[in-house]
Motif scaffolding. Sequence first.
Motif, PDB file in Angstrom:
ATOM      1  N   GLN A 150       0.735  -1.161   0.100  1.00 17.67           N
ATOM      2  CA  GLN A 150      -0.206  -0.032   0.164  1.00 17.67           C
ATOM      3  C   GLN A 150       0.840   1.277   0.020  1.00 17.67           C
ATOM      4  OE1 GLN A 150      -2.128  -1.046   3.779  1.00 17.67           O
ATOM      5  NE2 GLN A 150      -3.976  -1.267   2.641  1.00 17.67           N
ATOM      6  N   ARG A 155       2.586   1.949  -3.512  1.00 15.88           N
ATOM      7  CA  ARG A 155       1.247   2.542  -4.235  1.00 15.88           C
ATOM      8  C   ARG A 155       1.047   4.092  -3.874  1.00 15.88           C
ATOM      9  NH1 ARG A 155      -1.925   1.960  -8.627  1.00 15.88           N
ATOM     10  NH2 ARG A 155      -4.017   2.943  -8.765  1.00 15.88           N
ATOM     11  N   VAL A 191       1.113   7.192  -6.351  1.00 13.33           N
ATOM     12  CA  VAL A 191      -0.292   7.802  -6.734  1.00 13.33           C
ATOM     13  C   VAL A 191      -0.136   9.333  -6.281  1.00 13.33           C
ATOM     14  CG1 VAL A 191      -2.711   7.819  -6.303  1.00 13.33           C
ATOM     15  CG2 VAL A 191      -1.742   5.762  -7.007  1.00 13.33           C
ATOM     16  N   CYS A 192       0.236   9.443  -5.020  1.00 19.75           N
ATOM     17  CA  CYS A 192       0.248  10.686  -4.218  1.00 19.75           C
ATOM     18  C   CYS A 192       1.658  11.595  -4.567  1.00 19.75           C
ATOM     19  CB  CYS A 192      -0.027  10.770  -2.878  1.00 19.75           C
ATOM     20  SG  CYS A 192      -1.614   9.814  -2.672  1.00 19.75           S
ATOM     21  N   TRP A 205      -8.716  10.752  -2.284  1.00 19.41           N
ATOM     22  CA  TRP A 205      -8.619   9.648  -3.338  1.00 19.41           C
ATOM     23  C   TRP A 205      -9.514   8.464  -2.788  1.00 19.41           C
ATOM     24  CZ3 TRP A 205      -4.944  13.019  -1.838  1.00 19.41           C
ATOM     25  CH2 TRP A 205      -4.123  13.380  -2.867  1.00 19.41           C
ATOM     26  N   ASP A 206      -9.784   7.714  -3.693  1.00 22.03           N
ATOM     27  CA  ASP A 206     -10.670   6.337  -3.383  1.00 22.03           C
ATOM     28  C   ASP A 206      -9.730   5.342  -4.133  1.00 22.03           C
ATOM     29  OD1 ASP A 206     -13.365   6.669  -1.924  1.00 22.03           O
ATOM     30  OD2 ASP A 206     -13.192   8.517  -3.279  1.00 22.03           O
ATOM     31  N   ASP A 207      -8.897   4.751  -3.382  1.00 28.54           N
ATOM     32  CA  ASP A 207      -8.117   4.041  -4.198  1.00 28.54           C
ATOM     33  C   ASP A 207      -7.822   2.429  -3.175  1.00 28.54           C
ATOM     34  OD1 ASP A 207      -5.954   2.116  -5.163  1.00 28.54           O
ATOM     35  OD2 ASP A 207      -5.079   3.857  -6.009  1.00 28.54           O
ATOM     36  N   ALA A 232      -6.397  -0.002  -3.272  1.00 26.30           N
ATOM     37  CA  ALA A 232      -4.881  -0.472  -3.240  1.00 26.30           C
ATOM     38  C   ALA A 232      -4.311   0.158  -2.235  1.00 26.30           C
ATOM     39  CB  ALA A 232      -4.127  -0.490  -4.710  1.00 26.30           C
ATOM     40  N   ILE A 233      -4.674   1.346  -1.996  1.00 26.71           N
ATOM     41  CA  ILE A 233      -3.863   2.102  -0.661  1.00 26.71           C
ATOM     42  C   ILE A 233      -4.768   1.989   0.509  1.00 26.71           C
ATOM     43  CG2 ILE A 233      -3.389   4.178  -0.207  1.00 26.71           C
ATOM     44  CD1 ILE A 233      -3.127   4.973  -3.216  1.00 26.71           C
ATOM     45  N   PRO A 292     -11.854   6.324   1.678  1.00 24.20           N
ATOM     46  CA  PRO A 292     -11.211   7.604   1.068  1.00 24.20           C
ATOM     47  C   PRO A 292     -10.301   8.169   1.998  1.00 24.20           C
ATOM     48  CG  PRO A 292     -13.409   7.799   1.826  1.00 24.20           C
ATOM     49  CD  PRO A 292     -13.252   6.613   1.828  1.00 24.20           C
TER      50      PRO A 292
END
Length: 316
Positions: A15, A18, A22-23, A82-84, A86-87, A91
């Motif tokens: 996590q 990723r 992503v961020c 973010w709504d992920d 995988a992380i 949210p």
Amino acid sequence: MDDETAVGAVLVATQLKRFREVCEVAGPIEPRFDGATKHVLLADDRAFLFPRNHTIVGQLERECDVYATVDHPLVSRLLGRWDDPAISPYPFFAVTRLRGSVPGDLSPERLEAVAGQLGAALAACHDISLERVPPRLWANPWSEPPAAPPTAAECYTPLRDLGVAEQVAPLVGPAARTTLLDALETVDAMDPVLAHSDLYERHLLLDASGTLAGILDWGFGGVLSPLVDFTCCQWDSASWAAERSYGDLRRHLWTAYAERRSAPLPSWNQVHLALTAFDIVALAPETQSHYYWQKSAEWQATRRAAAQACLQELLA
């Protein structure tokens, strides 16, 4: 345990990998686990807010609605959501990072200065037009928002919530009762504002010079009576809570606040009278409310006695 290892309490290795991608977080991350509702991961210029569990998501979204609405240097700005899965299963959000440290005990002079800075900042936040406030914030977190922004007669106020007028008026004589009820009515008639409603020193940051640098944790914010930011019921370190002279903290806050608000306001004497009556009711042993729930019975009794003495003096 080092910070990188401690981050694993929020994000396991896959996590975290990723999350960094992503961020776009390349540098060190400082975890903060002391929040009641969220975990915070601090990057160099951003703070990432993760709800502790599914029951907190709505409150954190409310908090971030405030950050998207308020434009003030002492309040974080919302940077992203973010709504992920995988992380995180929930949210999570990014806001600007405010730097500083939580104030400890302060000298009377520093207390007055910081309280004045806070009062001025609250005035700017309370002056925000309610047309800019998202509907989710039109009530407190435990109430359904109305169809339109509430009026003074409709919004939450601690005086009305506790029935202060009904409970304190019988304790004083007829002439004093008129003065008291006039003050309570005037104070309760203040127009609603976007208020913090959970202010105490753990939600403030001071910079290295001792100047107010941030107002944190707006999760209980909403369109409420301005008075909710002046009850001062959660302050708990010695210099803030003991109040060497009853009402000093409120007076410093209110004086700076009233000087900067664009709206007409009651006088300090009216506010002092109303909040003194509030203390008498809020600290009564039979009162069931969230006010002062962290204080000992001895502290509450002492404070209530001081409030009763102050009320008699104000109405003499």
